[in-house]
Design an enzyme around this catalytic site. Structure first.
Site, PDB file in Angstrom:
ATOM      1  N   ARG A 152       9.106   3.919   0.986  1.00 50.89           N
ATOM      2  CA  ARG A 152      10.058   5.004   1.243  1.00 50.89           C
ATOM      3  C   ARG A 152       9.496   6.050   2.199  1.00 50.89           C
ATOM      4  O   ARG A 152      10.125   6.439   3.177  1.00 50.89           O
ATOM      5  CB  ARG A 152      10.454   5.679  -0.075  1.00 50.89           C
ATOM      6  CG  ARG A 152      11.232   4.814  -1.053  1.00 50.89           C
ATOM      7  CD  ARG A 152      11.447   5.589  -2.346  1.00 50.89           C
ATOM      8  NE  ARG A 152      12.220   4.862  -3.326  1.00 50.89           N
ATOM      9  CZ  ARG A 152      11.691   4.037  -4.229  1.00 50.89           C
ATOM     10  NH1 ARG A 152      10.387   3.832  -4.238  1.00 50.89           N
ATOM     11  NH2 ARG A 152      12.462   3.417  -5.107  1.00 50.89           N
ATOM     12  N   ILE A 153       8.296   6.527   1.890  1.00 51.11           N
ATOM     13  CA  ILE A 153       7.714   7.610   2.684  1.00 51.11           C
ATOM     14  C   ILE A 153       7.272   7.104   4.050  1.00 51.11           C
ATOM     15  O   ILE A 153       7.478   7.770   5.067  1.00 51.11           O
ATOM     16  CB  ILE A 153       6.551   8.267   1.921  1.00 51.11           C
ATOM     17  CG1 ILE A 153       7.066   8.910   0.636  1.00 51.11           C
ATOM     18  CG2 ILE A 153       5.842   9.294   2.790  1.00 51.11           C
ATOM     19  CD1 ILE A 153       5.976   9.384  -0.306  1.00 51.11           C
ATOM     20  N   ASP A 172       2.521  -4.072   6.428  1.00 50.53           N
ATOM     21  CA  ASP A 172       2.885  -4.047   5.018  1.00 50.53           C
ATOM     22  C   ASP A 172       3.186  -5.485   4.597  1.00 50.53           C
ATOM     23  O   ASP A 172       4.168  -6.070   5.064  1.00 50.53           O
ATOM     24  CB  ASP A 172       4.115  -3.163   4.779  1.00 50.53           C
ATOM     25  CG  ASP A 172       4.408  -2.937   3.296  1.00 50.53           C
ATOM     26  OD1 ASP A 172       4.193  -3.871   2.496  1.00 50.53           O
ATOM     27  OD2 ASP A 172       4.855  -1.832   2.940  1.00 50.53           O
ATOM     28  N   ARG A 234      -3.370   8.337  -1.046  1.00 53.78           N
ATOM     29  CA  ARG A 234      -4.328   8.552  -2.127  1.00 53.78           C
ATOM     30  C   ARG A 234      -5.741   8.537  -1.571  1.00 53.78           C
ATOM     31  O   ARG A 234      -6.086   7.727  -0.715  1.00 53.78           O
ATOM     32  CB  ARG A 234      -4.206   7.461  -3.210  1.00 53.78           C
ATOM     33  CG  ARG A 234      -3.058   7.685  -4.198  1.00 53.78           C
ATOM     34  CD  ARG A 234      -3.377   8.856  -5.128  1.00 53.78           C
ATOM     35  NE  ARG A 234      -2.331   9.072  -6.127  1.00 53.78           N
ATOM     36  CZ  ARG A 234      -1.303   9.888  -5.990  1.00 53.78           C
ATOM     37  NH1 ARG A 234      -1.159  10.568  -4.849  1.00 53.78           N
ATOM     38  NH2 ARG A 234      -0.427  10.051  -6.956  1.00 53.78           N
ATOM     39  N   ASP A 258      -5.036  14.847   3.343  1.00 51.41           N
ATOM     40  CA  ASP A 258      -4.446  15.673   2.295  1.00 51.41           C
ATOM     41  C   ASP A 258      -4.948  15.244   0.926  1.00 51.41           C
ATOM     42  O   ASP A 258      -4.796  15.976  -0.040  1.00 51.41           O
ATOM     43  CB  ASP A 258      -2.914  15.576   2.335  1.00 51.41           C
ATOM     44  CG  ASP A 258      -2.259  16.521   1.338  1.00 51.41           C
ATOM     45  OD1 ASP A 258      -2.501  17.751   1.453  1.00 51.41           O
ATOM     46  OD2 ASP A 258      -1.533  16.056   0.440  1.00 51.41           O
ATOM     47  N   GLU A 263     -11.211  15.201  -6.004  1.00 54.66           N
ATOM     48  CA  GLU A 263     -10.502  16.422  -5.632  1.00 54.66           C
ATOM     49  C   GLU A 263     -10.841  17.548  -6.593  1.00 54.66           C
ATOM     50  O   GLU A 263     -10.816  17.348  -7.811  1.00 54.66           O
ATOM     51  CB  GLU A 263      -8.990  16.169  -5.609  1.00 54.66           C
ATOM     52  CG  GLU A 263      -8.579  15.163  -4.533  1.00 54.66           C
ATOM     53  CD  GLU A 263      -7.077  14.943  -4.441  1.00 54.66           C
ATOM     54  OE1 GLU A 263      -6.329  15.471  -5.286  1.00 54.66           O
ATOM     55  OE2 GLU A 263      -6.652  14.242  -3.518  1.00 54.66           O
ATOM     56  N   HIS A 282      -4.145  18.461  -1.162  1.00 55.40           N
ATOM     57  CA  HIS A 282      -3.180  17.598  -1.869  1.00 55.40           C
ATOM     58  C   HIS A 282      -1.856  18.338  -2.061  1.00 55.40           C
ATOM     59  O   HIS A 282      -1.327  18.448  -3.164  1.00 55.40           O
ATOM     60  CB  HIS A 282      -3.746  17.149  -3.224  1.00 55.40           C
ATOM     61  CG  HIS A 282      -3.086  15.909  -3.747  1.00 55.40           C
ATOM     62  ND1 HIS A 282      -3.761  14.980  -4.518  1.00 55.40           N
ATOM     63  CD2 HIS A 282      -1.818  15.434  -3.614  1.00 55.40           C
ATOM     64  CE1 HIS A 282      -2.939  13.994  -4.847  1.00 55.40           C
ATOM     65  NE2 HIS A 282      -1.757  14.247  -4.306  1.00 55.40           N
TER      66      HIS A 282
END
Length: 320
Positions: A152-153, A172, A234, A258, A263, A282
């Site tokens: 989706r993203i 993909d 991720r 990000d 983290e 993030h």
């Protein structure tokens, strides 16, 4: 059924509380951080709303009453899906919240690197008003972005980058670009070809055993020396030690992250010492609108399951 929050670091959970109250549920907020916390505090729960607490095989084995875990967000890498399935626990996530926010943030990081915005802001603030320090910058219509992951993203980012003039290629194994969903402008390539052709590599795949450290020294060696890498997916997909070496040696031109494997990114990480590494905390998922959407959808999924209705976003397949 009894519903609980295992853990939550949001400023409030008023949206969820209102939804639960209307459905007749009083849902306590716990503060679980470890396996032991979950085993001790969640034993009487049927449904758990989860953010970070680790749902491992040990936890599932110790919680025979548990029927559903709903993760705040898209990733479920803190949940042992095989153990959940074996225990008959339905795991759900919210895969369609904040999609525009993440794709927008990835695009913002892309443009910041390509146009050298952060570098030149620092230069101006240090008293140097000289565009030549940004040389070379290339026109976007002469550049190629390569996407690892076309979910989706990824598809949203591809559409936005394409609209700005970038050529778009993608890798993909589970998706083939096509005219039916208007992605036929994406050139499907192998991972090796993506690395060699891309001026910007953008990551949009989940963190799994197969993708952990998939972008490492070999990948960087196959990229163009002026290439950038952008990760809003991720941490852990990129081998950060290899990335630091590639950035410091000039193997690639820059990175914008990000997410990181740990983290916050540890203070001792060599990435902090590199001017060609841009880091954000993030935050790609965040807008006020996305935060409200996430809260609402998590709570509604719990109520749906508790009411015996089919869930909207199952991650695993559970036979009941």
């Amino acid at each position: 059924m009894r519903i609980v929050f295992s853990d939550l670091d949001h400023a409030s959970h008023d949206i969820e509380a209102e939804i639960f109250a209307k459905a007749g549920f009083e849902v306590p907020l716990l503060n679980c951080r470890s396996e032991v916390d979950l085993i001790e505090q969640v034993a009487d729960a049927d449904i758990v709303l989860n953010q970070y607490a680790p749902f491992t095989k040990r936890v599932f084995d110790a919680l025979p009453r548990l029927k559903q875990v709903i993760r705040y967000g898209v990733g479920v890498n803190n949940v042992d899906l095989a153990a959940a399935t074996a225990a008959g626990v339905q795991v759900c996530n919210v895969p369609d919240y904040g999609m525009h926010e993440v794709s927008d943030h990835a695009l913002a990081l892309t443009l910041a690197m390509v146009r050298k915005v952060v570098q030149m802001n620092a230069s101006c603030r240090n008293g140097r008003w000289e565009y030549a320090e940004a040389i070379p910058i290339r026109r976007q219509s002469q550049m190629t972005v390569g996407l690892i992951g076309l979910g989706r993203i990824g598809k949203l980012y591809a559409h936005k980058a394409h609209s700005l003039g970038f050529s778009v290629i993608g890798y993909d194994p589970f998706y083939q670009p096509n005219a039916a969903d208007n992605t036929d402008y994406i050139d499907a390539v192998t991972l090796e070809e993506l690395y060699s052709r891309s001026d910007v590599v953008a990551i949009f795949c989940p963190l799994t055993n197969e993708t952990r450290h998939m972008v490492g020294a070999g990948a960087f060696a196959g990229m163009k020396p002026h290439a950038y890498i952008v990760n809003t997916s991720r941490g852990g997909i990129i081998d950060e030690a290899a990335l630091a070496e590639a950035l410091s040696s000039g193997t690639i031109a820059g990175a914008a992250l990000d997410t990181t494997e740990q983290e916050p990114l540890p203070k001792e990480s060599p990435l902090w010492t590199l001017d060609n590494c841009l880091v954000t905390p993030h935050m790609a998922w965040y807008s006020e609108d996305a935060a409200e959407e996430l809260k609402r959808k998590v709570a509604e999924e719990a109520v749906r399951f508790a009411s015996g209705e089919a869930v909207n976003w199952p991650v695993n397949e559970v036979v009941r």
